[in-house]
Design a protein around this motif. Structure first.
Motif, PDB file in Angstrom:
ATOM      1  N   GLY A 110       0.780  -1.226   0.000  1.00  0.00           N
ATOM      2  CA  GLY A 110       0.000   0.000   0.000  1.00  0.00           C
ATOM      3  C   GLY A 110       0.810   1.273   0.000  1.00  0.00           C
ATOM      4  N   GLY A 111       2.130   1.152   0.053  1.00  0.00           N
ATOM      5  CA  GLY A 111       2.982   2.331   0.047  1.00  0.00           C
ATOM      6  C   GLY A 111       3.818   2.408  -1.211  1.00  0.00           C
ATOM      7  N   ASP A 112       4.169   3.613  -1.585  1.00  0.00           N
ATOM      8  CA  ASP A 112       5.037   3.854  -2.739  1.00  0.00           C
ATOM      9  C   ASP A 112       6.229   4.650  -2.239  1.00  0.00           C
ATOM     10  N   GLN A 113       7.349   3.969  -2.067  1.00  0.00           N
ATOM     11  CA  GLN A 113       8.548   4.609  -1.524  1.00  0.00           C
ATOM     12  C   GLN A 113       9.541   4.876  -2.646  1.00  0.00           C
ATOM     13  N   ARG A 114      10.015   6.118  -2.730  1.00  0.00           N
ATOM     14  CA  ARG A 114      11.004   6.514  -3.729  1.00  0.00           C
ATOM     15  C   ARG A 114      12.202   7.126  -3.011  1.00  0.00           C
ATOM     16  N   SER A 115      13.394   6.820  -3.510  1.00  0.00           N
ATOM     17  CA  SER A 115      14.607   7.400  -2.946  1.00  0.00           C
ATOM     18  C   SER A 115      15.461   7.981  -4.059  1.00  0.00           C
ATOM     19  N   TRP A 116      16.124   9.105  -3.748  1.00  0.00           N
ATOM     20  CA  TRP A 116      17.014   9.772  -4.690  1.00  0.00           C
ATOM     21  C   TRP A 116      18.309  10.172  -3.988  1.00  0.00           C
ATOM     22  N   ILE A 117      19.376  10.279  -4.762  1.00  0.00           N
ATOM     23  CA  ILE A 117      20.669  10.740  -4.256  1.00  0.00           C
ATOM     24  C   ILE A 117      21.012  12.052  -4.940  1.00  0.00           C
ATOM     25  N   SER A 118      21.515  13.004  -4.176  1.00  0.00           N
ATOM     26  CA  SER A 118      21.847  14.313  -4.713  1.00  0.00           C
ATOM     27  C   SER A 118      23.025  14.241  -5.671  1.00  0.00           C
ATOM     28  N   ASP A 119      23.177  15.287  -6.493  1.00  0.00           N
ATOM     29  CA  ASP A 119      24.267  15.324  -7.475  1.00  0.00           C
ATOM     30  C   ASP A 119      25.633  15.234  -6.811  1.00  0.00           C
ATOM     31  N   SER A 120      25.757  15.710  -5.591  1.00  0.00           N
ATOM     32  CA  SER A 120      27.032  15.634  -4.874  1.00  0.00           C
ATOM     33  C   SER A 120      27.251  14.280  -4.220  1.00  0.00           C
ATOM     34  N   GLY A 121      26.174  13.496  -4.104  1.00  0.00           N
ATOM     35  CA  GLY A 121      26.261  12.190  -3.456  1.00  0.00           C
ATOM     36  C   GLY A 121      26.290  12.261  -1.946  1.00  0.00           C
ATOM     37  N   THR A 122      26.101  13.444  -1.393  1.00  0.00           N
ATOM     38  CA  THR A 122      26.219  13.613   0.051  1.00  0.00           C
ATOM     39  C   THR A 122      24.877  13.623   0.774  1.00  0.00           C
ATOM     40  N   MET A 123      23.781  13.685   0.027  1.00  0.00           N
ATOM     41  CA  MET A 123      22.477  13.700   0.675  1.00  0.00           C
ATOM     42  C   MET A 123      21.484  12.833  -0.084  1.00  0.00           C
ATOM     43  N   GLY A 124      20.609  12.187   0.667  1.00  0.00           N
ATOM     44  CA  GLY A 124      19.569  11.376   0.065  1.00  0.00           C
ATOM     45  C   GLY A 124      18.200  11.911   0.432  1.00  0.00           C
ATOM     46  N   LEU A 125      17.251  11.638  -0.422  1.00  0.00           N
ATOM     47  CA  LEU A 125      15.870  12.059  -0.210  1.00  0.00           C
ATOM     48  C   LEU A 125      14.960  10.855  -0.402  1.00  0.00           C
ATOM     49  N   THR A 126      14.047  10.649   0.535  1.00  0.00           N
ATOM     50  CA  THR A 126      13.091   9.542   0.445  1.00  0.00           C
ATOM     51  C   THR A 126      11.683  10.060   0.708  1.00  0.00           C
ATOM     52  N   THR A 127      10.732   9.631  -0.102  1.00  0.00           N
ATOM     53  CA  THR A 127       9.324   9.927   0.146  1.00  0.00           C
ATOM     54  C   THR A 127       8.545   8.622   0.211  1.00  0.00           C
ATOM     55  N   VAL A 128       7.463   8.637   0.970  1.00  0.00           N
ATOM     56  CA  VAL A 128       6.522   7.514   1.009  1.00  0.00           C
ATOM     57  C   VAL A 128       5.128   8.070   0.753  1.00  0.00           C
ATOM     58  N   PHE A 129       4.473   7.579  -0.293  1.00  0.00           N
ATOM     59  CA  PHE A 129       3.098   7.956  -0.640  1.00  0.00           C
ATOM     60  C   PHE A 129       2.158   6.804  -0.319  1.00  0.00           C
ATOM     61  N   ASP A 130       0.912   7.132   0.001  1.00  0.00           N
ATOM     62  CA  ASP A 130      -0.087   6.079   0.120  1.00  0.00           C
ATOM     63  C   ASP A 130      -0.792   5.895  -1.222  1.00  0.00           C
ATOM     64  N   GLU A 131      -1.762   4.995  -1.244  1.00  0.00           N
ATOM     65  CA  GLU A 131      -2.438   4.661  -2.499  1.00  0.00           C
ATOM     66  C   GLU A 131      -3.291   5.809  -3.032  1.00  0.00           C
ATOM     67  N   LYS A 132      -3.631   6.770  -2.175  1.00  0.00           N
ATOM     68  CA  LYS A 132      -4.468   7.888  -2.598  1.00  0.00           C
ATOM     69  C   LYS A 132      -3.659   9.116  -3.005  1.00  0.00           C
ATOM     70  N   GLY A 133      -2.334   9.041  -2.852  1.00  0.00           N
ATOM     71  CA  GLY A 133      -1.497  10.159  -3.263  1.00  0.00           C
ATOM     72  C   GLY A 133      -1.056  11.071  -2.148  1.00  0.00           C
ATOM     73  N   ALA A 134      -1.346  10.716  -0.887  1.00  0.00           N
ATOM     74  CA  ALA A 134      -0.887  11.519   0.244  1.00  0.00           C
ATOM     75  C   ALA A 134       0.543  11.142   0.594  1.00  0.00           C
ATOM     76  N   ILE A 135       1.329  12.136   0.992  1.00  0.00           N
ATOM     77  CA  ILE A 135       2.717  11.898   1.406  1.00  0.00           C
ATOM     78  C   ILE A 135       2.726  11.516   2.880  1.00  0.00           C
ATOM     79  N   LEU A 136       3.117  10.287   3.159  1.00  0.00           N
ATOM     80  CA  LEU A 136       3.158   9.784   4.530  1.00  0.00           C
ATOM     81  C   LEU A 136       4.476  10.093   5.213  1.00  0.00           C
ATOM     82  N   GLY A 137       5.530  10.229   4.439  1.00  0.00           N
ATOM     83  CA  GLY A 137       6.834  10.507   5.012  1.00  0.00           C
ATOM     84  C   GLY A 137       7.754  11.144   3.998  1.00  0.00           C
TER      85      GLY A 137
END
Length: 334
Positions: A110-137
């Protein structure tokens, strides 16, 4: 118990994400959809619901559209973090970052988790969406890499320790895709579930038998000698209640000649081998369970340089067929 002695799988129903310096905590999934809505002209009552796609979040943040992103936060998330705090602190988190590259996609339970790494490689970003499109984290995290050990693979080539299709929940060489990576004793460990139609269970999520992985055979990944077993730890139920006193739960440790396979969270009473037994690659050694510090039926697998999990160092696995599993991938074992 210290964090370094922790073995578990973060279940989507109980996901916890810290938002970098904001220290916002997500304690539950399944929040109501907080997507922006815009009404059409007065003569109609139809409402058009606008949604933000997960892949649009990094660009929106880099463009300074913080309020727009916040509008999609779930009600629970908003209770933990005000819009004013998010809008004021986000620029500092994103300072000197120009782009993000996708690291993983995990659509599961039921969750959609995406992760990205910054161009410098020093920071990461993660989001978690639910099935309705709300950002849970939404998590911003500084990244540390260990290239020397990342590139030092096991001398032995290992077979996949399971038959059929399996889903990688945690695995890879950064903390975004593999939370074990921070800890030397578990750095290259994998948490593996079985998933069908995007879910690891069908039916009552509190019962072990509802999970597709529960009770399936676990296989020796290479020839070796069994040096340690645990076989009497009960499986956690209701699912989600974990046993931190015995982190690995029921386990089998196999010596392959200075490299040691650790296969953890096995089903109580299912271990089929004894200490001193010689095993061959592909031989069944037990059944997958939910024992120890585990939040659902899954296999924790790693190779270490010693037989004692928390006193040894994890080694990056040299898999047969040249595979390099990462979070969100499906691996098929023979």
């Amino acid at each position: 118990m210290t964090r370094k002695n922790r073995l578990d799988l973060i279940h989507y129903s109980k996901i916890v994400l810290a938002v970098g310096a904001l220290a916002a905590i997500i304690t539950a999934c399944g929040g109501r959809n907080t997507a922006i809505t815009t009404e059409k002209p007065a003569e109609t009552t139809k409402v058009e619901v606008q949604t933000m796609k997960p892949e649009e979040v990094p660009a929106a943040l880099l463009d300074g559209k913080y309020a727009k992103v916040y509008a999609y936060f779930s009600d629970e998330f908003k209770q933990q973090l005000s819009e004013a705090d998010f809008v004021s602190m986000a620029p500092d988190l994103l300072k000197d970052i120009h782009s993000f590259k996708q690291a993983s996609v995990m659509q599961h339970n039921g969750g959609d988790q995406r992760s990205w790494i910054s161009d410098s490689g020093t920071m990461g970003l993660t989001t978690v969406f639910d099935e309705k499109g709300a950002i849970l984290g939404l998590q911003a995290k500084a990244l540390t890499s260990f290239p020397e050990t990342d590139n030092r693979l096991t001398k032995i080539k290992y077979d996949w320790p399971l038959s059929g299709e399996w889903y990688i929940v945690w695995g890879g060489t950064n903390v975004l895709v593999n939370y074990h990576y921070e800890h030397e004793s578990q750095r290259y460990a994998y948490d593996i579930v079985q998933s069908k139609d995007g879910y690891s269970y069908k039916g009552d999520p509190l019962k072990n038998e509802s999970y597709y992985a529960f009770g399936l055979p676990v296989l020796a990944p290479a020839d070796g000698t069994v040096v340690s077993i645990v076989n009497d730890i009960r499986d956690n139920e209701p699912v989600g209640v974990m046993n931190e006193k015995v982190p690995a739960g029921n386990e089998v440790v196999i010596d392959h000649g200075g490299e040691y396979s650790v296969l953890a969270h096995l089903k109580k009473g299912s271990v089929k081998v004894k200490v001193g037994d010689k095993v061959s690659s592909g031989e069944e050694i037990g059944l997958l369970g939910n024992s120890g510090n585990s939040s659902e039926a899954h296999l924790h697998y790693q190779v270490s340089d010693g037989a004692e999990l928390f006193k040894s160092r994890s080694i990056n696995i040299n898999w047969k067929d040249g595979i390099a599993p990462v979070q969100g991938e499906i691996i098929t074992g023979e």
